[in-house]
Motif scaffolding. Structure first.
Motif, mmCIF file in Angstrom:
data_model
loop_
_atom_site.group_PDB
_atom_site.id
_atom_site.type_symbol
_atom_site.label_atom_id
_atom_site.label_comp_id
_atom_site.label_asym_id
_atom_site.label_seq_id
_atom_site.Cartn_x
_atom_site.Cartn_y
_atom_site.Cartn_z
ATOM 1 N N GLU A 46 -19.748 -18.613 19.414
ATOM 2 C CA GLU A 46 -21.112 -18.068 19.478
ATOM 3 C C GLU A 46 -21.072 -16.543 19.342
ATOM 4 O O GLU A 46 -21.947 -15.946 18.715
ATOM 5 C CB GLU A 46 -21.794 -18.450 20.799
ATOM 6 C CG GLU A 46 -22.168 -19.921 20.933
ATOM 7 C CD GLU A 46 -21.027 -20.816 21.411
ATOM 8 O OE1 GLU A 46 -19.871 -20.322 21.525
ATOM 9 O OE2 GLU A 46 -21.273 -22.011 21.656
ATOM 10 N N ASN A 47 -20.057 -15.924 19.949
ATOM 11 C CA ASN A 47 -19.918 -14.465 19.844
ATOM 12 C C ASN A 47 -19.529 -14.043 18.429
ATOM 13 O O ASN A 47 -19.961 -12.988 17.947
ATOM 14 C CB ASN A 47 -18.852 -13.951 20.818
ATOM 15 C CG ASN A 47 -19.285 -14.055 22.266
ATOM 16 O OD1 ASN A 47 -20.470 -14.154 22.561
ATOM 17 N ND2 ASN A 47 -18.321 -14.047 23.176
ATOM 18 N N ASN B 235 -19.125 -13.163 29.528
ATOM 19 C CA ASN B 235 -20.060 -13.240 28.408
ATOM 20 C C ASN B 235 -21.474 -12.969 28.903
ATOM 21 O O ASN B 235 -21.778 -13.189 30.079
ATOM 22 C CB ASN B 235 -19.952 -14.606 27.724
ATOM 23 C CG ASN B 235 -18.814 -14.601 26.724
ATOM 24 O OD1 ASN B 235 -18.784 -13.758 25.824
ATOM 25 N ND2 ASN B 235 -17.856 -15.496 26.897
ATOM 26 N N TYR C 195 -25.989 -19.055 26.160
ATOM 27 C CA TYR C 195 -26.007 -17.796 26.925
ATOM 28 C C TYR C 195 -26.965 -17.837 28.122
ATOM 29 O O TYR C 195 -27.195 -16.809 28.758
ATOM 30 C CB TYR C 195 -26.418 -16.638 26.003
ATOM 31 C CG TYR C 195 -25.422 -16.338 24.905
ATOM 32 C CD1 TYR C 195 -24.265 -15.610 25.166
ATOM 33 C CD2 TYR C 195 -25.624 -16.790 23.603
ATOM 34 C CE1 TYR C 195 -23.351 -15.325 24.165
ATOM 35 C CE2 TYR C 195 -24.709 -16.507 22.591
ATOM 36 C CZ TYR C 195 -23.580 -15.782 22.876
ATOM 37 O OH TYR C 195 -22.669 -15.502 21.884
ATOM 38 N N LEU D 131 -19.289 -20.171 29.468
ATOM 39 C CA LEU D 131 -18.975 -19.809 28.089
ATOM 40 C C LEU D 131 -17.604 -19.110 28.098
ATOM 41 O O LEU D 131 -17.466 -17.972 27.675
ATOM 42 C CB LEU D 131 -20.086 -18.878 27.578
ATOM 43 C CG LEU D 131 -20.286 -18.686 26.076
ATOM 44 C CD1 LEU D 131 -20.445 -20.004 25.341
ATOM 45 C CD2 LEU D 131 -21.499 -17.800 25.836
#
Ligand SMILES: Cc1cc2nc3c(=O)[nH]c(=O)nc-3n(C[C@H](O)[C@H](O)[C@H](O)COP(=O)(O)OP(=O)(O)OC[C@H]3O[C@@H](n4cnc5c(N)ncnc54)[C@H](O)[C@@H]3O)c2cc1C
Length: 394
Positions: A58-59, A324, A373, A384
């Motif tokens: 996702e990052n 995160n 998130y 996460l």
């Protein structure tokens, strides 16, 4: 008393990006409030490294979208004077045999699967790019050419100027003291300069996100963590042409980059000193910390055994339990949107994060799903977590 469509609390690189994206997406009546000045929070302390390398996919996606903005910053902002101070020197990451090797292999593979330009280098090829460093023990080396570093303060002030030119009101020296609710929904904020009304408030307060807990009773799991950064002057320059280097083999998971085209900026990517309360004032840099970090540098950069300390400073991360950020609306308080807990890696995400938070505030679909998130993950246990364990690689 004045009314706005959206109020943003915090004018760091995230808040100014949010503000610019709000007008870009058509918002009218945006007010940004900051207790100090634009970029004067933890943004001014950033090492500025930009990469898409993450073990959390996702990052990777947020970083990839952000890079596209950094890479054409003035053009995207529509302001020929805007600058990110981008040095596109690439990002080199290496691991020896050991606990981080499989994490690196898997992360590089998932980046490649996402179509991110990436090369796997031999130690000789890595040495050609960063001759001052030794790679004789490296079991795996990845090189990301579309990466480097930029100036977070310059980015924040550029976003702020572009937003102001398009009608955003940014007021410095105003402290938000309370979130105002009416029938359980956001109604505005009470500040050191009176009340401002808005049905939507975006809190991008970094280490001061603990205010949200005080104002709403909702737990915000964020800890202020102080980190030390050194600038070293070695016998051989760390030039702008040399890539950013991440050393997964060192105890502190060191990161290094050029500083001013000659010195080396170096810090650790591991846990720092936990502070009892949010505070971004400069802390002490004891000589034993300098010696310990210097020893790790010399292990990897042999000629830096004789390097001198040119300068040192501290900066504070807003760390969450899984390293995160928390991004999105808080369903318990309709009208409240948050972005905090960047855990030492928020600059490289700030353009894309600004856009998705602006989209959330305006009730638009977000470019990427924000469910991973959500704050809720700390209650449900669906963290996460990255493959590298605690630390800002994530
Ligand atoms: C030493 C260090 C190195 C780093 N290196 C990197 C890196 O290499 N790459 C990377 O991607 N990231 C890096 N980071 C992280 C990155 O710099 C941060 O994630 C980012 O700058 C945070 O921006 P922000 O807008 O969230 O926070 P801030 O810049 O801290 O802004 C928050 C603002 O909110 C304001 N505020 C808070 N509460 C209130 C209130 N009640 N009323 C009014 N105003 C309020 C504050 O005054 C502040 O200006 C680093 C961070 C540090 C400290």
């Amino acid at each position: 008393m004045a009314s706005y469509e959206v109020i943003v609390i915090g004018a760091g690189v995230v808040g100014t990006s949010v503000a610019w994206h709000l007008v870009e997406l058509g918002a009218k009546g945006v007010l940004v409030l900051d207790r100090t000045q634009v970029g004067a929070g933890t943004t001014a302390q950033s090492s500025g490294i930009l990469r898409t390398h993450y073990s959390v996919v996702e990052n990777v996606e947020l970083a990839r979208r952000s890079w596209k903005i950094f890479d054409r910053f003035a053009e995207v902002l529509g302001d020929e004077d805007a600058s990110a101070g981008l040095v596109k020197c690439g990002y080199l990451i290496a691991a020896p045999q050991g606990p981080k090797l499989e994490a690196l292999r898997a992360s590089l593979a998932s980046q490649q699967a996402m179509g991110i330009p990436l090369q796997l280098l031999s130690p000789a090829e890595a040495s050609a790019k960063l001759p001052i460093c030794r790679f004789d023990d490296a079991a795996l080396i990845g090189f990301e050419p579309e990466a480097g570093f930029a100036d977070a303060y310059l980015v924040a002030t550029s976003f702020a100027r572009a937003a102001r030119r398009r009608g955003v009101k940014i007021v410095e020296g105003v402290e938000v003291q309370q979130l105002l609710l009416q029938s359980g929904k956001v109604a505005g904020v009470a500040t050191s300069q009176g009340r401002f009304d808005a049905p939507v408030v975006i809190s991008v307060q970094n280490i001061w996100a603990t205010d949200i807990q005080r104002w709403t009773g909702i737990t915000t799991p964020v800890t202020a963590e102080r980190h030390t950064v050194l600038a070293l002057e070695g016998p051989e320059p760390y030039s702008y042409a040399m890539p950013v280097y991440k050393d997964l083999g060192s105890p502190g998971m060191l990161y290094c980059r050029s500083y001013g085209g000659r010195q080396m900026l170096v810090s650790e990517g591991a846990a720092g000193q936990t502070l009892a309360a949010p505070d971004n004032e400069q802390g002490d840099v004891p000589m034993d910390v300098v010696a310990e970090l210097g020893a790790q540098v010399a292990e990897r950069f042999p000629s830096y055994e004789t390097a001198g300390l040119a300068s040192s400073w501290t900066g504070v991360y807003d760390v969450t339990p899984d390293w995160n950020p928390v991004l999105g609306a808080l369903p318990e308080v309709p009208g409240l949107v948050v972005g905090f807990g960047f855990s030492g890696h928020g600059f490289k995400l700030s353009p894309a994060v600004g856009r998705v938070l602006a989209q959330t505030a305006l009730g638009l679909p977000t470019d990427v799903p924000l469910a991973p998130y959500a704050l809720e993950r700390f209650r449900s246990g669906r963290l996460l977590s990255g493959r590298y364990g605690s630390g800002a690689v994530s």
